[in-house]
Scaffold this active site. Structure first.
Site, PDB file in Angstrom:
ATOM      1  N   ALA A   1      -4.683   7.638  -4.072  1.00 58.58           N
ATOM      2  CA  ALA A   1      -3.311   7.427  -4.472  1.00 58.58           C
ATOM      3  C   ALA A   1      -3.247   5.655  -4.629  1.00 58.58           C
ATOM      4  CB  ALA A   1      -2.167   7.541  -3.179  1.00 58.58           C
TER       5      ALA A   1
ATOM      6  N   SER B   1       0.903  -1.156   0.101  1.00 55.44           N
ATOM      7  CA  SER B   1      -0.136   0.043   0.112  1.00 55.44           C
ATOM      8  C   SER B   1       0.926   1.375  -0.031  1.00 55.44           C
ATOM      9  CB  SER B   1      -0.783   0.024   1.181  1.00 55.44           C
ATOM     10  OG  SER B   1      -1.924   0.947   1.241  1.00 55.44           O
ATOM     11  N   ASN B   2       0.355   2.361   0.550  1.00 55.30           N
ATOM     12  CA  ASN B   2       1.131   3.603   0.476  1.00 55.30           C
ATOM     13  C   ASN B   2       0.620   4.350   1.621  1.00 55.30           C
ATOM     14  OD1 ASN B   2      -0.852   5.415  -0.442  1.00 55.30           O
ATOM     15  ND2 ASN B   2      -0.728   4.193  -2.432  1.00 55.30           N
ATOM     16  N   TYR B   3       1.403   5.802   1.890  1.00 57.50           N
ATOM     17  CA  TYR B   3       1.175   6.523   2.864  1.00 57.50           C
ATOM     18  C   TYR B   3      -0.187   7.373   2.703  1.00 57.50           C
ATOM     19  CZ  TYR B   3       5.513   5.239   4.704  1.00 57.50           C
ATOM     20  OH  TYR B   3       6.817   4.716   5.057  1.00 57.50           O
TER      21      TYR B   3
END
Ligand code: C5P
Length: 398
Positions: free
Chosen positions: A275, A207-209
């Site tokens: 995102a 995943s991402n932030y």
């Protein structure tokens, strides 16, 4: 203001006596008011006055002394549609700016998800002290609304800036916030927000932030303007506050695409803040991948669909599609290239080079790039205010 829940925080300044009028104005407009006083505020105005006017016992301590009842700051924070802190002393402002939760008011402030209005009131020299100025700027950068004090004669008989704004003005500021003109009434808006999660096996993902804060702020702002909003939200802790936002929770990019394909044809405006992971795992394992000897597993990735580009390819005349871009370099060229590739009407660019912009912060600093190559750069603002700027830009698309 009918039925709105207002938490009114009163702190220990001479202007506390004016809070009585403020309670009356809110109550007369149909709001429910819960007063929280700091211990010092009770030196300036009695809780009896305020509980009589608000029709609710005033809260000041974490526990009610004679019954032992616990006043839950979390419940109060969630109950509030808005928090108004008037008057806000230099001390309370400093505590709020730095998270010093040593009384019921600041603790409730930290637990609240509602918009916060702060009406400072203090002596001229305290007001202009660099510490106070910095603390007020910090509060503003966290998305709080500062109701600037007026200039005039102060309790100290000094003349200058520091007098709490009149209760009528404070009331009008809060009322106008809830009654923002319904300029998007009848419009259907689709917003994507948050990260996506791509499964590796039943217990792991990439995943991402992204937190989803920017997209949720846009969804809330559009609903406040009267739009019907569908928010397609990846895994996120953040929730919209406006009841007019319909949330569709998704996990992967594929799920996000499917939800968008269902809702895009009927919408007028789509804002893609999510995102989205560029790649997903080619063959997610059905069972948890075990550690086997010293050989690390090899995970093969395949490209995810580009949701914005997919919607851009089937965009009909009259539909507006807005994309985001988070770049670390070559911002302008990348933004313009994205507009072309994804058939966007404009791109909201934030650079990770700007302090306070991008992931996980409550602030953002954006530049909007239009199809014709023109651009508009904005100052560092709260994500709530950036959301308003983006919707203003949407209304200007021809
Ligand atoms: O190409 P890039 O990822 O930089 O583009 C960012 C924009 O495209 C954002 O608006 C994002 O929400 C959208 N996007 C998307 N689907 C993807 C990748 C990006 O909708 N797979």
């Amino acid at each position: 203001m009918n039925g709105k829940h207002i938490v009114l925080g009163i702190t220990g300044g001479i202007a506390a006596y004016k809070a009585a009028s403020l309670v009356r104005l809110f109550v007369k407009a149909g709001a429910e008011v819960q007063v929280i006083m700091t211990p010092n505020a009770k030196e300036f105005i009695t809780p009896v006055t305020l509980s009589t006017l608000s029709g609710k016992p005033v809260i000041s301590e974490f526990f009610t002394a004679n019954t032992g009842q616990w006043n839950s700051h979390v419940d109060l924070g969630l109950w509030a549609d808005a928090m108004v802190i008037a008057p806000a002393t230099a001390s309370t402002i400093a505590k709020m700016a730095n998270g010093v939760a040593d009384n019921m008011l600041v603790t409730s402030y930290l637990s609240s998800r509602a918009p916060v209005f702060v009406a400072p009131a203090m002596d001229f020299d305290m007001m202009r002290h660099p510490t106070t100025c910095r603390n007020i700027e910090l509060l503003r950068s966290y998305g709080n609304h500062i109701i600037e004090p007026a200039t005039g004669e102060l309790a100290s008989h000094l003349v200058g800036k520091g007098r709490m704004e009149e209760p009528e003005k404070i009331f009008e500021t809060v009322r106008d916030f809830f009654q923002s003109p319904l300029t998007m009434k009848g419009k259907r808006v689709l917003v994507t927000a948050g990260p996506t999660r791509e499964r590796i096996d039943p217990v792991r993902f990439i995943s991402n932030y992204s937190t989803g804060k920017m997209g949720v702020a846009i969804a809330d702002a559009a609903a406040r303007r009267g739009a019907e909003v569908t928010l397609v939200l990846g895994p996120s802790e953040v929730r919209p506050q406006h009841s007019g936002v319909d949330v569709i929770n998704v996990e992967s990019a594929r799920e996000m695409l499917e939800a968008c394909q269902t809702h895009f044809p009927g919408c007028d405006i789509a804002v893609m803040t999510a995102a989205v992971a560029d790649y997903t795992v080619a063959n997610p394992a059905e069972h948890k991948i075990k550690r086997e000897g010293n050989r690390p597993p090899v995970i093969e990735f395949v490209q995810n669909p580009d949701i914005a580009a997919t919607l851009g390819a089937c965009k009909k005349p009259g539909q507006i599609l807005v994309g985001f871009a988070l770049e670390t370099d070559n911002e302008e060229n990348n933004a313009l290239d994205k507009i072309r590739r994804k058939n966007l009407d404009f791109v909201v660019m934030n650079s990770l080079r700007d302090h306070g912009a991008g992931f996980a912060t409550d602030t953002n600093k954006v530049t909007i790039f239009n199809r014709d190559g023109s651009s508009q750069a904005f100052q560092l603002k709260s994500k709530m205010q950036v959301a308003e700027d983006i919707l203003d830009a949407v209304t200007k698309v021809e």
